[in-house]
Design a protein around this motif. Structure first.
Motif, PDB file in Angstrom:
ATOM      1  N   ALA A  91      -2.262  18.624   0.987  1.00  0.00           N
ATOM      2  CA  ALA A  91      -2.779  17.304   1.129  1.00  0.00           C
ATOM      3  C   ALA A  91      -2.401  16.426  -0.047  1.00  0.00           C
ATOM      4  O   ALA A  91      -2.556  17.242  -1.241  1.00  0.00           O
ATOM      5  CB  ALA A  91      -4.171  17.691   1.112  1.00  0.00           C
ATOM      6  N   GLY A  92      -2.120  15.281   0.011  1.00  0.00           N
ATOM      7  CA  GLY A  92      -2.218  14.564  -1.091  1.00  0.00           C
ATOM      8  C   GLY A  92      -0.633  14.401  -1.658  1.00  0.00           C
ATOM      9  O   GLY A  92      -0.133  13.818  -2.365  1.00  0.00           O
ATOM     10  N   GLN A  93       0.303  15.256  -1.135  1.00  0.00           N
ATOM     11  CA  GLN A  93       1.510  15.336  -1.608  1.00  0.00           C
ATOM     12  C   GLN A  93       2.407  14.632  -0.821  1.00  0.00           C
ATOM     13  O   GLN A  93       2.533  14.241   0.367  1.00  0.00           O
ATOM     14  CB  GLN A  93       2.222  16.874  -1.350  1.00  0.00           C
ATOM     15  N   THR A  94       3.408  13.823  -1.645  1.00  0.00           N
ATOM     16  CA  THR A  94       4.609  13.092  -1.038  1.00  0.00           C
ATOM     17  C   THR A  94       5.927  13.841  -1.014  1.00  0.00           C
ATOM     18  O   THR A  94       6.182  14.206  -2.152  1.00  0.00           O
ATOM     19  CB  THR A  94       4.700  11.986  -2.006  1.00  0.00           C
ATOM     20  N   LEU A 122       6.903  -5.167   4.994  1.00  0.00           N
ATOM     21  CA  LEU A 122       5.665  -5.398   4.160  1.00  0.00           C
ATOM     22  C   LEU A 122       4.347  -5.313   5.166  1.00  0.00           C
ATOM     23  O   LEU A 122       3.336  -5.023   5.009  1.00  0.00           O
ATOM     24  CB  LEU A 122       5.859  -6.679   3.171  1.00  0.00           C
ATOM     25  N   VAL A 123       4.646  -6.250   6.195  1.00  0.00           N
ATOM     26  CA  VAL A 123       3.597  -6.425   7.216  1.00  0.00           C
ATOM     27  C   VAL A 123       3.159  -5.013   7.838  1.00  0.00           C
ATOM     28  O   VAL A 123       2.047  -4.766   7.890  1.00  0.00           O
ATOM     29  CB  VAL A 123       3.998  -7.525   8.211  1.00  0.00           C
ATOM     30  N   ALA A 124       4.320  -4.306   8.285  1.00  0.00           N
ATOM     31  CA  ALA A 124       4.029  -2.804   8.855  1.00  0.00           C
ATOM     32  C   ALA A 124       3.303  -2.001   8.225  1.00  0.00           C
ATOM     33  O   ALA A 124       2.318  -1.199   8.111  1.00  0.00           O
ATOM     34  CB  ALA A 124       5.253  -2.208   9.142  1.00  0.00           C
ATOM     35  N   PHE A 125       3.694  -2.238   6.376  1.00  0.00           N
ATOM     36  CA  PHE A 125       2.874  -1.258   5.534  1.00  0.00           C
ATOM     37  C   PHE A 125       1.589  -1.742   5.341  1.00  0.00           C
ATOM     38  O   PHE A 125       0.692  -0.977   5.069  1.00  0.00           O
ATOM     39  CB  PHE A 125       3.660  -1.458   4.306  1.00  0.00           C
ATOM     40  N   ALA A 126       1.164  -2.876   5.441  1.00  0.00           N
ATOM     41  CA  ALA A 126      -0.158  -3.518   5.386  1.00  0.00           C
ATOM     42  C   ALA A 126      -0.822  -2.879   6.393  1.00  0.00           C
ATOM     43  O   ALA A 126      -2.018  -2.657   6.339  1.00  0.00           O
ATOM     44  CB  ALA A 126      -0.061  -5.122   5.245  1.00  0.00           C
ATOM     45  N   ARG A 127      -0.303  -2.973   7.462  1.00  0.00           N
ATOM     46  CA  ARG A 127      -0.960  -2.310   8.654  1.00  0.00           C
ATOM     47  C   ARG A 127      -1.342  -0.848   8.564  1.00  0.00           C
ATOM     48  O   ARG A 127      -2.410  -0.446   8.741  1.00  0.00           O
ATOM     49  CB  ARG A 127      -0.114  -2.560  10.126  1.00  0.00           C
ATOM     50  N   ALA A 128      -0.141  -0.011   7.883  1.00  0.00           N
ATOM     51  CA  ALA A 128      -0.637   1.282   7.795  1.00  0.00           C
ATOM     52  C   ALA A 128      -1.757   1.413   6.631  1.00  0.00           C
ATOM     53  O   ALA A 128      -2.720   2.280   6.751  1.00  0.00           O
ATOM     54  CB  ALA A 128       0.513   2.071   7.369  1.00  0.00           C
ATOM     55  N   PHE A 129      -1.526   0.555   5.663  1.00  0.00           N
ATOM     56  CA  PHE A 129      -2.473   0.716   4.353  1.00  0.00           C
ATOM     57  C   PHE A 129      -4.011   0.370   5.078  1.00  0.00           C
ATOM     58  O   PHE A 129      -4.805   1.021   4.572  1.00  0.00           O
ATOM     59  CB  PHE A 129      -2.256  -0.402   3.364  1.00  0.00           C
ATOM     60  N   LEU A 171       1.213   4.816  -0.561  1.00  0.00           N
ATOM     61  CA  LEU A 171       1.128   6.526  -0.643  1.00  0.00           C
ATOM     62  C   LEU A 171       0.274   7.030  -1.412  1.00  0.00           C
ATOM     63  O   LEU A 171      -0.033   8.210  -1.425  1.00  0.00           O
ATOM     64  CB  LEU A 171       2.563   7.049  -0.935  1.00  0.00           C
ATOM     65  N   ALA A 172      -0.242   6.225  -2.246  1.00  0.00           N
ATOM     66  CA  ALA A 172      -1.453   6.922  -3.432  1.00  0.00           C
ATOM     67  C   ALA A 172      -2.716   7.411  -2.585  1.00  0.00           C
ATOM     68  O   ALA A 172      -3.225   6.890  -1.710  1.00  0.00           O
ATOM     69  CB  ALA A 172      -1.797   5.509  -4.051  1.00  0.00           C
ATOM     70  N   GLY A 173      -2.895   8.778  -2.940  1.00  0.00           N
ATOM     71  CA  GLY A 173      -4.049   9.379  -2.389  1.00  0.00           C
ATOM     72  C   GLY A 173      -4.073   9.802  -1.004  1.00  0.00           C
ATOM     73  O   GLY A 173      -5.020  10.333  -0.210  1.00  0.00           O
TER      74      GLY A 173
END
Length: 594
Positions: free
Chosen positions: A378-381, A497-504, A536-538
């Motif tokens: 868990a938490g690893q990239t 970036l919109v797709a990343f914002a969606r995931a975030f 990806l943080a956390g």
């Protein structure tokens, strides 16, 4: 798999089609009973009019000649008016009820088909094209509604008219009635021929119209590629061909109708002529009255009218049967990744992914993952690299449960993903692909796609965190700017970036990026790289990439070949390993930059 093969796999049996129709109509059985009663009233009123005409001639006219008594005729006229009014009111009631039932059934069919298509796994959609999906939701559903709208009325009316008219003819005069009904065998012969031939014809017609829709949708959906490769002439040839096939199939159906309808009319007119000749002779001999003969002629006209309507009923019925067959075939398809019957309850997913002796193949005998053992804390990239076909994307699809392994288990925090409810898994494991699909709606709608209840403040905060706020604010209507044509007006980097914002904003425990930066230019990639660190943080992250610039932010790199992990370690360590596969990939990447 070919289109025809895919279509055959999703064509239901006749029993399945009938079962589907029963399921659709079951909630309306009481209303359908009332509808039958209304149709019965309408047809009784309609069938009574020729008999009342006979009564008016035989009973109402003689008193006028003898005593100038208009009473009997006025009574008959009054009854005709009552019958006419009853028929009109019953028809009005029927149309209202039929429209309400038909629209409700149509609504339920569309909901059910849409829900089922969403539940079917990507493996199904890989072989069943979007054009066929649209064909099921449009032309096939409309064919069912057309049957409900006109077929029910035509069938019941025809049955009541044929049976009722035959009975009344025999009641009025048995001998003349038998002469009139001598046409029965000829009608049965012609009708049976038409029923058999039209069944084949309309099934072919439904298949051909589906081909037209499929080719049109695929051409328009990929119009950029069509124009880029100057494919327009060839696509036009294909469309002309499938359109010509549809035209030819429709012409066959029209020819059948063109033979059937005049055939019925010929039989009817010959029958009327025979009855008029024989009945006229008997009338001169005083064996039947003029009123009875007039009633016979009026009833015979009514008797053949529904036979003409039966042709249209068969058209709609056969078309609806073909549509029901297709829909039943789709609805019988079971999801490749079914929901667990008794899902495990989980709370507070941390994000540990574990693959225990996982095997998987798309085609029997050709394993993509022969035997994979892998744990991602868990938490690893983790970055996954390797040649095309190494099994990287398959790894992602198994983690998100787009597919189930053919052997072994995929575990999320120790829970087999097959035992987790779909909503739970999708909330905690999200995949962002290189397509970066944007849906119709505003930019804000697309960002809150994974969290529809998110506030505007949450949406803006997610965009700011990913560095997307500036370009969104600069758009004509900011976050309320409508995204059209899958975001075609946005650059690849902006869509990403919109797709990343969606995931975030969705805030999953596990985020999988499948070639998420492969289509970006260098400036866009640098912009996205900064956003990646925030995304990806956390959380647990799996990055599948060809570009090794994305790999640099990973804690760990997996190098895959032929479905196996051949190297595993920190990117810096693997890059420094002499003769290692990752070192070779890294060196080739650096050379490409130079």
């Amino acid at each position: 798999m070919s289109e025809d093969a895919a279509e055959n796999l999703t064509s239901g049996s006749g029993d399945a089609a009938r079962r589907l129709l029963r399921e659709l109509l079951r909630p309306w059985h009481k209303a359908l009973g009332v509808l039958v009663a209304v149709v019965l009233v309408e047809n009784v009123a309609r069938l009574s009019i020729p008999y009342l005409v006979k009564e008016g001639i035989d009973v109402g006219i003689p008193p006028i000649r003898e005593d100038d008594d208009l009473g009997p005729l006025l009574l008959v006229v009054g009854l005709v008016l009552v019958a006419t009014l009853s028929q009109a009111l019953a028809r009005h009631r029927f149309l209202l009820m039929q429209g309400r039932i038909g629209q409700q059934v149509l609504y339920q069919v569309r909901r059910r088909v849409f829900r089922h298509f969403q539940a079917l796994s990507p493996a199904f959609h890989d072989t069943y094209t979007s054009g066929r999906v649209i064909s099921r939701q449009t032309s096939d559903v409309d064919a069912i509604y057309e049957m409900l709208e006109t077929g029910f009325d035509g069938l019941v009316t025809a049955a009541l008219t044929l049976v009722g008219t035959a009975g009344i003819l025999l009641f009025l005069d048995v001998e003349l009635g038998l002469v009139a009904l001598l046409c029965g065998p000829f009608l049965a012969l012609v009708t049976n021929w038409f029923r058999t031939a039209s069944a084949r014809s309309y099934r072919v017609t439904r298949e051909k119209v589906a081909l037209v829709i499929v080719h049109f949708v695929e051409t328009m959906g990929g119009v950029r590629a069509v124009q880029a490769f100057r494919r327009e002439p060839r696509n036009q040839e294909i469309f002309d061909d499938v359109g010509d096939q549809y035209r030819g199939a429709s012409l066959v159906a029209f020819r059948l109708v063109a033979l059937f309808m005049p055939g019925i009319r010929l039989i009817g007119n010959v029958t009327i002529a025979v009855v008029l000749l024989y009945g006229g002779y008997r009338a001169t001999q005083g064996e039947v009255t003029v009123g009875v003969l007039a009633a016979f002629l009026l009833y015979l006209r009514q008797f053949f009218e529904p036979m003409m309507e039966i042709s249209q009923f068969y058209n709609t019925f056969q078309s609806a049967c073909a549509a029901l067959d297709k829909l039943a075939g789709v609805l019988e398809q079971r999801p490749g990744v079914p929901e667990p019957e008794d899902p495990e309850e989980v709370d507070g997913i941390r994000g540990e992914l574990r693959f225990e002796h996982v095997g998987f193949h798309y085609v029997e005998g050709r394993p993509v993952l022969p035997d994979l053992d892998l744990t991602i804390p868990a938490g690893q990239t983790v970055a996954v690299v390797g040649t095309t076909g190494a099994g990287k994307t398959t790894l992602a699809k198994l983690a998100t449960r787009f597919y189930d392994p053919t052997a072994g288990r995929v575990l999320l925090d120790g829970h087999d993903v097959r035992r987790l409810a779909g909503d739970t898994l999708r909330a905690d494991v999200v995949m962002v692909t290189q397509e970066n699909y944007l849906f119709s709606g505003t930019v804000a709608d697309n960002i809150r796609f994974g969290r529809p209840d998110a506030s505007m403040d949450d949406v803006v905060a997610a965009a700011r965190a990913l560095g997307a706020h500036e370009f969104i604010s600069a758009m004509p209507d900011g976050y309320d700017t409508v995204v059209a044509n899958q975001g075609g007006r946005l650059s690849a980097g902006q869509r990403q970036l919109v797709a990343f914002a969606r995931a975030f904003l969705a805030d999953p425990a596990v985020l999988i990026l499948d070639e998420a930066t492969s289509s970006l230019d260098v400036p866009s990639e640098r912009l996205v790289q900064r956003a990646l660190r925030t995304v990806l943080a956390g959380r647990t992250a799996v990055i599948i990439a060809h570009r090794l610039s994305t790999v640099e932010i990973a804690d760990r790199v997996l190098v895959m070949e032929h479905g196996r992990v051949v190297e595993d370690g920190p990117p810096a360590v693997l890059a420094a390993r002499s003769g290692g596969r990752y070192a070779d990939l890294h060196r080739a990447w650096e050379d490409s930059l130079a």
